[in-house]
Write a protein that holds these residues in place. Structure first.
Motif, PDB file in Angstrom:
ATOM      1  N   GLY A  31    -129.989 -63.661  61.243  1.00 19.22           N
ATOM      2  CA  GLY A  31    -129.340 -64.179  62.441  1.00 19.22           C
ATOM      3  C   GLY A  31    -129.444 -63.168  63.575  1.00 19.22           C
ATOM      4  N   ARG A  32    -128.609 -63.353  64.577  1.00 19.97           N
ATOM      5  CA  ARG A  32    -128.605 -62.444  65.725  1.00 19.97           C
ATOM      6  C   ARG A  32    -127.889 -61.150  65.353  1.00 19.97           C
ATOM      7  N   VAL A  33    -128.399 -60.062  65.857  1.00 15.40           N
ATOM      8  CA  VAL A  33    -127.784 -58.761  65.622  1.00 15.40           C
ATOM      9  C   VAL A  33    -126.457 -58.712  66.367  1.00 15.40           C
ATOM     10  N   THR A  34    -125.425 -58.253  65.671  1.00 10.76           N
ATOM     11  CA  THR A  34    -124.111 -58.107  66.298  1.00 10.76           C
ATOM     12  C   THR A  34    -123.672 -56.657  66.210  1.00 10.76           C
ATOM     13  N   LEU A  35    -122.819 -56.273  67.135  1.00 13.10           N
ATOM     14  CA  LEU A  35    -122.271 -54.924  67.140  1.00 13.10           C
ATOM     15  C   LEU A  35    -120.887 -54.954  66.516  1.00 13.10           C
ATOM     16  N   ASP A  36    -120.620 -53.988  65.654  1.00  9.47           N
ATOM     17  CA  ASP A  36    -119.325 -53.864  65.005  1.00  9.47           C
ATOM     18  C   ASP A  36    -118.288 -53.501  66.068  1.00  9.47           C
ATOM     19  N   ARG A  37    -117.272 -54.313  66.194  1.00 11.97           N
ATOM     20  CA  ARG A  37    -116.246 -54.099  67.213  1.00 11.97           C
ATOM     21  C   ARG A  37    -115.091 -53.238  66.706  1.00 11.97           C
TER      22      ARG A  37
ATOM     23  N   ASN B 221    -138.793 -60.463  54.520  1.00 11.59           N
ATOM     24  CA  ASN B 221    -138.657 -60.227  55.957  1.00 11.59           C
ATOM     25  C   ASN B 221    -137.207 -59.968  56.350  1.00 11.59           C
ATOM     26  N   ALA B 222    -136.278 -60.722  55.774  1.00  6.41           N
ATOM     27  CA  ALA B 222    -134.862 -60.555  56.106  1.00  6.41           C
ATOM     28  C   ALA B 222    -134.356 -59.182  55.665  1.00  6.41           C
ATOM     29  N   GLN B 223    -134.712 -58.773  54.458  1.00  9.33           N
ATOM     30  CA  GLN B 223    -134.245 -57.465  53.967  1.00  9.33           C
ATOM     31  C   GLN B 223    -134.916 -56.315  54.713  1.00  9.33           C
ATOM     32  N   ALA B 224    -136.157 -56.491  55.114  1.00  9.21           N
ATOM     33  CA  ALA B 224    -136.830 -55.455  55.903  1.00  9.21           C
ATOM     34  C   ALA B 224    -136.125 -55.271  57.246  1.00  9.21           C
ATOM     35  N   GLN B 225    -135.734 -56.377  57.858  1.00  6.31           N
ATOM     36  CA  GLN B 225    -135.018 -56.279  59.128  1.00  6.31           C
ATOM     37  C   GLN B 225    -133.648 -55.636  58.925  1.00  6.31           C
TER      38      GLN B 225
ATOM     39  N   ARG C 262    -122.172 -48.152  68.527  1.00  7.32           N
ATOM     40  CA  ARG C 262    -121.521 -49.137  67.658  1.00  7.32           C
ATOM     41  C   ARG C 262    -122.504 -49.588  66.582  1.00  7.32           C
ATOM     42  N   ARG C 263    -122.008 -49.669  65.386  1.00  5.56           N
ATOM     43  CA  ARG C 263    -122.800 -50.073  64.224  1.00  5.56           C
ATOM     44  C   ARG C 263    -123.372 -51.474  64.425  1.00  5.56           C
ATOM     45  N   LYS C 264    -124.657 -51.641  64.076  1.00  5.04           N
ATOM     46  CA  LYS C 264    -125.311 -52.948  64.154  1.00  5.04           C
ATOM     47  C   LYS C 264    -125.248 -53.626  62.789  1.00  5.04           C
ATOM     48  N   THR C 265    -124.961 -54.913  62.803  1.00  4.04           N
ATOM     49  CA  THR C 265    -124.994 -55.710  61.576  1.00  4.04           C
ATOM     50  C   THR C 265    -125.838 -56.947  61.837  1.00  4.04           C
ATOM     51  N   ILE C 266    -126.367 -57.494  60.765  1.00  7.69           N
ATOM     52  CA  ILE C 266    -127.209 -58.683  60.895  1.00  7.69           C
ATOM     53  C   ILE C 266    -126.832 -59.670  59.787  1.00  7.69           C
ATOM     54  N   PRO C 267    -126.402 -60.861  60.173  1.00 10.53           N
ATOM     55  CA  PRO C 267    -126.071 -61.871  59.162  1.00 10.53           C
ATOM     56  C   PRO C 267    -127.329 -62.621  58.724  1.00 10.53           C
ATOM     57  N   PHE C 268    -127.257 -63.234  57.571  1.00 10.61           N
ATOM     58  CA  PHE C 268    -128.347 -64.066  57.082  1.00 10.61           C
ATOM     59  C   PHE C 268    -127.903 -65.521  57.115  1.00 10.61           C
TER      60      PHE C 268
END
Length: 129
Positions: free
Chosen positions: A59-65, A16-20, A38-44
């Motif tokens: 984790g929560r989706v973050t935008l690359d600053r 599930n994590a890798q699919a997301q 802005r590029r989206k990243t997702i932490p595990f």
């Protein structure tokens, strides 16, 4: 809960994590030419379940600053008086590498899931005899 069930839960959480992660990488690639994107990243994050079983959760989706690319195109409707507008901060080389890493991790989790299922099936066959 049996060890087989725990093993299936761990591999399922990884799937599930890798699919997301792949979903967000594909969104980044699709929007590489979108102005201001802005590029989206997702932490595990690892979460502990009973008996020392560690699950992975996105984790929560973050935008690359990082800085947005300055694109020169005086004919673009978003161009300022100097002819520049802000492009995206998506680097396709990084996105392809992230996609490949996520794909390989997904395949490893899928193999673990399948091997657990085969072992469980073999155990049931032995118990039926």
């Amino acid at each position: 809960m049996s060890d087989f069930s725990r093993s299936l839960e761990v591999s399922t959480s990884g799937l599930n994590a890798q699919a997301q992660r792949l979903r967000h990488v594909s969104e980044n690639i699709a929007n590489a030419d979108t102005p201001g994107y802005r590029r989206k990243t997702i932490p595990f994050e690892a979460t502990m379940r009973g008996a020392g079983v560690s699950m992975v959760n996105p984790g929560r989706v973050t935008l690359d600053r990082g800085d947005l690319e300055q694109v020169y195109d005086p004919a673009h409707p978003m161009a300022d008086e100097t002819g520049h507008y802000l492009g995206s901060n998506v680097d396709l080389v990084i996105e392809v590498a992230d996609a490949r890493e996520a794909q390989r991790s997904y395949e490893a989790n899928l193999k673990m899931f399948d091997q657990t299922r085969q072992m469980s099936s073999a155990l049931m066959d032995l118990l039926r005899r």
